[in-house]
Design an enzyme around this catalytic site. Structure first.
Site, PDB file in Angstrom:
ATOM      1  CE  LYS A 118      -3.860  -2.294   2.236  1.00  0.00           C
ATOM      2  NZ  LYS A 118      -4.410  -2.781   3.495  1.00  0.00           N
TER       3      LYS A 118
ATOM      4  CD  GLN B  59      -3.582  -4.500   6.556  1.00  0.00           C
ATOM      5  OE1 GLN B  59      -3.668  -3.473   5.886  1.00  0.00           O
ATOM      6  NE2 GLN B  59      -3.938  -5.677   6.074  1.00  0.00           N
TER       7      GLN B  59
ATOM      8  CG  ASP C 284      -9.920   0.118   5.017  1.00  0.00           C
ATOM      9  OD1 ASP C 284      -9.632  -0.395   3.922  1.00  0.00           O
ATOM     10  OD2 ASP C 284      -9.293  -0.109   6.067  1.00  0.00           O
TER      11      ASP C 284
HETATM   12  N1  GUN Z   1      -6.828  -6.591   6.019  1.00  0.00           N
HETATM   13  C1  GUN Z   1      -6.960  -7.268   4.864  1.00  0.00           C
HETATM   14  N2  GUN Z   1      -7.533  -6.486   3.924  1.00  0.00           N
HETATM   15  C2  GUN Z   1      -7.755  -5.280   4.502  1.00  0.00           C
HETATM   16  C3  GUN Z   1      -8.318  -4.063   4.029  1.00  0.00           C
HETATM   17  O1  GUN Z   1      -8.738  -3.920   2.885  1.00  0.00           O
HETATM   18  N3  GUN Z   1      -8.352  -3.053   4.938  1.00  0.00           N
HETATM   19  C4  GUN Z   1      -7.909  -3.186   6.207  1.00  0.00           C
HETATM   20  N4  GUN Z   1      -8.010  -2.135   7.022  1.00  0.00           N
HETATM   21  N5  GUN Z   1      -7.387  -4.314   6.668  1.00  0.00           N
HETATM   22  C5  GUN Z   1      -7.314  -5.346   5.814  1.00  0.00           C
END
Ligand code: GUN
Length: 292
Positions: A53, A97, A120
C-alpha cells in the site's frame, strides 16, 4: 471454449494512472494527498499488504505514512493514534490494517476514524451512505474494485442476475449494495453458509461473485455457461511440492470453471490488485474535498 480472463493487474494499472493524474492536479493546487496506514503487530501477510500500500501510494505521487505499533499496543494507545491522525491536516486517508491483536476491538477502532478519512469505507456512516446511495461516502475497496473491473470489461449489469456468495461487512454486503445502485441496476441474491440450495442460486447468476473464504468452493456445476465469475477469495492451500509448502487458491475452482464461464478472474492477478488501486482512488477523493 475457455473463458476470457479478466486482467485485474491491467485494470488496476489504468486506475492508478488515472489517480496519479488527479494527484498531480491536486499537488499543483498545493495539496499532496496523504494516506496513513497503521499496522499493529507483525502479522506476515499484513506486513506485506502494508508495504504494498505504501509503495503504491508513493508511485501515485501521494504521501504515505506507515505507523508500526507493537503487538502489545493497548486499545487506548491505538485510539489515541487514530485521534492524532484524525486531527492531522496532512493526512487525508486513514487505514488501520486488520486483523488487530485480541486486546484491541476492531469495531471501536473503525468507529473512531473520522468518516471523512475512512478510505477503507468500514465506518458505519460510510456503510450507511453506501446503502442509501449517498455519493459522499466511501465504498469498501474490494467490492468497489469488482465494480471497476465489470465496467472496464463492459459486463452488462442492467437487470442482470447477480449472486454474491458471502455476507461479510467488507465484501459481501457492500457488493450487493453497489450492484443495486441506480445505473448498475442488477438483481442481487446474497448467499452464505446457511443458504439452502446454494448451487441452485449460483447457477442462475449472470455474474457470480465468490467471497466466502473457502478454497475452490465454486465448482463448474455451480456456474451457468457464459457467466461472468469474479473470485474475491485468496486462501492458502497446503501443497508439499511447493517451496513454501502452500499455494494460493481462490474461492473458485479456476481450472474447471474457466471451461464453463464466459469471463473469469484469476487468483492471483484478478480482484486483489484492484483493492489497492481503489484505496488510492478513495484517498484522492478524500484529499480533493479539502483542496482549495
Ligand atoms: N486486512 C486485509 N484487507 C484489509 C483491508 O482492505 N483493509 C484493512 N483495514 N485491513 C485489511
Amino acid at each position: 471454449m475457455a473463458a476470457e480472463l479478466m486482467d485485474g493487474v491491467a485494470v488496476a494499472r489504468a486506475v492508478r494512472e488515472d489517480v496519479a493524474r488527479g494527484v498531480a492536479d491536486l499537488v499543483a493546487r498545493g495539496v499532496t494527498p496523504g494516506l496513513a496506514v497503521v499496522l499493529v503487530g507483525e502479522d506476515p501477510a499484513s506486513t506485506v499488504y502494508v508495504r504494498n500500500k505504501g509503495k503504491a501510494c508513493e508511485e501515485a505521487g501521494m504521501r504515505s505514512v506507515t505507523i508500526r505499533m507493537p503487538a502489545t499496543t493497548s486499545q487506548g494507545e491505538l485510539l489515541a493514534q487514530v485521534d492524532a491522525l484524525n486531527a492531522d491536516p496532512a493526512i487525508h486517508g486513514i487505514l488501520v490494517q486488520m486483523p488487530l491483536p485480541p486486546q484491541c476491538s476492531a469495531d471501536e477502532v473503525i468507529r473512531r476514524i473520522d468518516p471523512a478519512k475512512d478510505v477503507d469505507g468500514f465506518h458505519p456512516v460510510n456503510a450507511g451512505r453506501l446503502l442509501i446511495g449517498d455519493p459522499d461516502g466511501f465504498a469498501p475497496c474490494t467490492p468497489a474494485g469488482v465494480m471497476e473491473l465489470l465496467r472496464r470489461y463492459d459486463v452488462p449489469t442492467k437487470g442482470a442476475e447477480v449472486v454474491v456468495i458471502g455476507r461479510s461487512n467488507i465484501v459481501g454486503k457492500p457488493m450487493g449494495a453497489l450492484m443495486i445502485q441506480p445505473g448498475v441496476d442488477a438483481t442481487v441474491t446474497t448467499c452464505h453458509s446457511r443458504t439452502r440450495d446454494l448451487a441452485g442460486h449460483a447457477r442462475r447468476a449472470d455474474i457470480l461473485v465468490a467471497a466466502i473464504g473457502r478454497a475452490r468452493f465454486v465448482t463448474a456445476d455451480m456456474v451457468k455457461p457464459g457467466a461472468t465469475v469474479i473470485d474475491v477469495g485468496i486462501n492458502r492451500v497446503e501443497e508439499p511440492r511447493s517451496k513454501t509448502g502452500y499455494v494460493l487458491a481462490g474461492d473458485v475452482d479456476f481450472a474447471a470453471v474457466r471451461e464453463v464461464a464466459g469471463r473469469i478472474t484469476p487468483v492471483p492477478g484478478g480482484v486483489g490488485p484492484l483493492t489497492i488501486a481503489m484505496l488510492l482512488k478513495n484517498t484522492l477523493r478524500a484529499a480533493s474535498r479539502v483542496a482549495p
